[in-house]
Design an enzyme around this catalytic site. Structure first.
Site, PDB file in Angstrom:
ATOM      1  N   GLU A 134     -85.279 -44.839  98.077  1.00 55.12           N
ATOM      2  CA  GLU A 134     -84.873 -44.690  99.467  1.00 55.12           C
ATOM      3  C   GLU A 134     -83.977 -45.862  99.846  1.00 55.12           C
ATOM      4  OE1 GLU A 134     -87.598 -43.367 102.475  1.00 55.12           O
ATOM      5  OE2 GLU A 134     -89.103 -42.895 100.950  1.00 55.12           O
ATOM      6  N   LYS A 146     -92.919 -39.102  85.774  1.00 56.57           N
ATOM      7  CA  LYS A 146     -92.724 -39.557  87.154  1.00 56.57           C
ATOM      8  C   LYS A 146     -93.866 -40.469  87.599  1.00 56.57           C
ATOM      9  CE  LYS A 146     -91.351 -40.181  91.281  1.00 56.57           C
ATOM     10  NZ  LYS A 146     -90.906 -39.235  92.270  1.00 56.57           N
ATOM     11  N   ASN A 181     -93.522 -44.660  88.339  1.00 59.57           N
ATOM     12  CA  ASN A 181     -93.843 -45.290  89.617  1.00 59.57           C
ATOM     13  C   ASN A 181     -95.032 -46.240  89.503  1.00 59.57           C
ATOM     14  OD1 ASN A 181     -91.736 -44.165  90.972  1.00 59.57           O
ATOM     15  ND2 ASN A 181     -92.929 -42.657  92.099  1.00 59.57           N
ATOM     16  N   PHE A 209     -87.765 -55.507  90.466  1.00 55.31           N
ATOM     17  CA  PHE A 209     -89.143 -55.393  90.946  1.00 55.31           C
ATOM     18  C   PHE A 209     -89.954 -56.664  90.689  1.00 55.31           C
ATOM     19  CE2 PHE A 209     -87.631 -51.121  90.767  1.00 55.31           C
ATOM     20  CZ  PHE A 209     -88.185 -50.525  91.884  1.00 55.31           C
ATOM     21  N   LEU A 210     -89.277 -57.801  90.640  1.00 56.32           N
ATOM     22  CA  LEU A 210     -89.953 -59.089  90.566  1.00 56.32           C
ATOM     23  C   LEU A 210     -89.724 -59.876  91.852  1.00 56.32           C
ATOM     24  CD1 LEU A 210     -89.361 -60.323  86.896  1.00 56.32           C
ATOM     25  CD2 LEU A 210     -91.401 -59.258  87.878  1.00 56.32           C
ATOM     26  N   ALA A 228     -91.292 -61.112  95.107  1.00 58.48           N
ATOM     27  CA  ALA A 228     -92.571 -61.299  95.789  1.00 58.48           C
ATOM     28  C   ALA A 228     -92.423 -61.018  97.278  1.00 58.48           C
ATOM     29  CB  ALA A 228     -93.081 -62.721  95.569  1.00 58.48           C
ATOM     30  N   CYS A 284     -93.716 -42.923  98.027  1.00 58.14           N
ATOM     31  CA  CYS A 284     -93.966 -42.702  96.595  1.00 58.14           C
ATOM     32  C   CYS A 284     -95.049 -43.594  96.004  1.00 58.14           C
ATOM     33  CB  CYS A 284     -92.667 -42.876  95.810  1.00 58.14           C
ATOM     34  SG  CYS A 284     -91.426 -41.623  96.154  1.00 58.14           S
ATOM     35  N   ARG A 330     -93.620 -44.510 106.315  1.00 63.99           N
ATOM     36  CA  ARG A 330     -94.816 -44.128 105.566  1.00 63.99           C
ATOM     37  C   ARG A 330     -95.363 -45.309 104.760  1.00 63.99           C
ATOM     38  NH1 ARG A 330     -92.537 -38.584 102.998  1.00 63.99           N
ATOM     39  NH2 ARG A 330     -90.619 -39.832 103.115  1.00 63.99           N
TER      40      ARG A 330
END
Length: 440
Positions: A155, A204, A208, A249-250, A252, A260, A327
Site C-alpha cells: 500500500e 503469500k 508476509n 524491513f529493517l 525499527a 495484510c 486497518r
C-alpha cells in the site's frame, strides 16, 4: 482479453485498473451501488498514488467499466478475478463468506468457458473449495478452471509494484490455464513463476509472515539497543549490508499494521494449528508487535508521570505513509490507551482523517495542520512518517510548545538534528536527547 474483477477494494481496484492499462477490457463488479457510481465518475474509493489518474484514463478510453450486476459483469468474461475481502474472525481464522458468495454467483451467471483466478489471500485449500462450489452450482454447461494468483503489492506504492514487481505467481496444474494467464500478464514484463495451487496459496502467507518477522526482530533489537547504548539505525544499516539479510524491513518503529500483516500472520498461526503444528515463532512475532505499539505510551508515562489532563498531539494516523488505510494502525492502540488515561488528544494526518474518525476514540480532536495539532501541547507523538511530518522543522516545535517534548515512533529525525534544535526527543532504539535543564 475480457476480464472481470469481483471486488473493488484495494486489491481488486488496483488489479482491474492495471489490467486495463496494459490493454485488456475490464469490468469491475461491486454490490455497493454508491461506490460504483463514484468510480464511474472517476472518484477512487481508496487513496493510492497514481490509481485515480489511471482509473480515469482507462475509463475514458473505454477499457474500464464498473458494474453492480453479476449477470452483466460476467457475461463476456474470459478470465474472472476474485478479489473480495477475507477479514479476520475473532479466533484468527480468515472469514471466507465473501469468497464462497462470489463462487456461487460465478456459477450462476457465467456463460462461457472461463478461468477463475483467486487474487484474495486465502488459506491453503480454499481454491479447492471454490472449484467445488462452482462445479456444484454451475447453471450452464461450460468449462471452468480455477487458479491462484496471490498479490504482493505494498500500500502506498501499489501501482509501481504492479508494473515493477519481483515476480508473478500462478498456481495451477493445468497447462492451458497457465498459458492463458501467462499471456494475460506478459505485457507487465515481470518474471512469472508457475507452481501448484496449494503452494501458491502458501507463498503469500509465508512471504508476509517472513516480512512481519523481520519487523518484529529489528524492533526487539531496537529495545535492546536502548538498554545497552547502541544505535538501532547504525545496527540496521550494518546488518542490511549483508546481502543474505538485505536492508528492507529493517526499520525499527512502533510495529506493523494494515490489511495484510496482522491478518495474515494470525491466519497462518491458525492454518498451522489446523494441522496440529504450534507455530511458536510466528506467535512471538505477533506478541512482539502488539507490545511495540504500546511502547511509545509507556515512554510518555515514564517521562510525564501520567497523562491525565495532558494534551498529546498525534502526528500521522494511517498505518503507513501514502495510504489512508487505518486497518490495524498503531495509532488506534495508542489513541485508545491515551483516551483511557484521560489525556486530551489532538490528531493530524494529511489523508486518513475521514477513516480515522470511524476507529479512533470520539474524544480525539482533529486538526488540519501540524502546527494546529502541536501548538500548546504537552507532548507530541509521531506515529506515521508522512513526508510533511518528516520535513517539519524541529526548531518549529520550540515556537509552538512551552516545553518541546517529542516521542518519535518512526525515527524521523537524527539525534544530531534533535540536539541542535534543543528539543527533548525520545525515539526508537536510540538514546534520548535531553537538553540541559530539562525536567525529567
Amino acid at each position: 482479453m475480457n476480464i472481470t474483477v469481483i471486488g473493488t477494494g484495494y486489491v481488486g481496484l488496483v488489479t482491474g485498473v492495471s489490467l486495463s492499462e496494459i490493454g485488456h477490457h475490464v469490468t469491475c463488479i461491486d454490490i455497493d451501488a454508491h461506490k460504483i457510481d463514484e468510480m464511474r465518475k472517476g472518484i477512487s474509493p481508496i487513496f493510492e498514488p497514481g490509481l485515480e489518474e489511471l482509473m480515469r484514463k482507462n475509463t475514458a478510453d473505454g477499457r474500464l467499466n464498473f458494474e453492480t450486476s453479476y449477470e452483466k459483469g460476467l457475461a463476456q468474461a474470459d478470465i474472472i478475478f476474485i478479489a473480495v475481502g477475507t477479514p479476520q474472525k475473532s479466533d484468527g481464522h480468515a472469514n471466507l463468506e465473501q469468497i464462497t458468495d462470489a463462487a456461487k454467483r460465478i456459477a450462476k451467471h457465467v456463460k462461457r468457458d472461463t478461468v477463475v483466478v483467486t487474487k484474495s489471500t486465502v488459506p491453503v485449500g480454499t481454491n479447492d473449495l471454490i472449484n467445488g462450489l462452482i462445479t456444484e452450482h454451475l447453471a450452464e454447461p461450460v468449462s471452468i478452471s480455477v487458479a491462484s494468483n496471490p498479490e504482493f503489492l505494498r500500500e502506498g506504492s501499489a501501482i509501481y509494484d504492479t508494473f515493477h514487481g519481483d515476480r508473478i505467481v500462478i498456481g495451477t496444474a493445468d497447462e492451458k490455464t497457465a498459458n492463458t494467464l501467462e499471456e494475460l500478464f506478459r505485457p507487465f514484463q515481470i518474471p512469472i513463476y508457475q507452481t501448484d495451487i496449494r503452494s501458491a496459496e502458501m507463498i503469500k502467507y509465508a512471504s508476509n509472515a517472513f516480512l512481519a518477522t523481520k519487523i518484529s526482530f529489528i524492533n526487539e533489537i531496537s529495545n535492546i539497543c536502548e538498554k545497552v547504548g547502541a544505535d538501532i539505525e547504525a545496527v540496521a544499516y550494518g546488518m542490511g549490508q549483508d546481502k543474505r539479510i538485505g536492508s528492507q524491513f529493517l526499520k525499527a518503529g512502533i510495529g506493523y499494521g494494515g490489511s495484510c500483516f496482522p491478518k495474515d500472520t494470525n491466519a497462518l498461526v491458525q492454518i498451522a494449528g489446523n494441522v496440529e503444528h504450534d507455530f511458536e515463532l510466528l506467535k512471538s512475532v505477533i506478541k512482539v508487535n502488539n507490545n511495540q505499539q504500546a511502547m511509545l505510551v509507556d515512554k510518555a508515562l515514564n517521562r510525564l508521570g501520567g497523562v491525565t489532563g495532558k494534551t498529546i498531539a498525534l502526528l500521522g494516523l494511517s498505518f503507513k505513509p501514502n495510504t489512508d488505510d487505518m486497518r490495524e494502525a498503531p495509532s488506534i492502540v495508542i489513541a485508545d490507551r491515551l483516551a483511557a488515561l484521560d489525556a486530551r488528544i489532538r490528531a493530524y494526518d494529511p489523508i486518513a482523517v475521514s477513516h480515522a474518525k470511524h476507529v479512533l476514540p470520539q474524544a480525539v480532536e482533529y486538526k488540519e495542520t501540524i502546527e494546529e495539532a502541536v501548538k500548546g501541547s504537552d507532548a507530541v507523538m509521531i506515529l506515521t512518517d508522512w513526508a510533511d511530518i518528516k520535513q517539519f522543522p524541529l526548531a518549529a516545535y520550540q515556537d509552538l510548545m512551552e516545553t518541546p517534548l517529542i516521542f518519535d515512533g518512526r525515527n524521523c529525525y537524527t539525534l544530531d538534528e534533535a540536539l541542535a534544535a534543543g528539543v527533548e526527543y525520545y525515539s526508537v532504539g536510540r538514546k534520548a536527547v535531553v537538553p540541559s535543564g530539562a525536567i525529567q
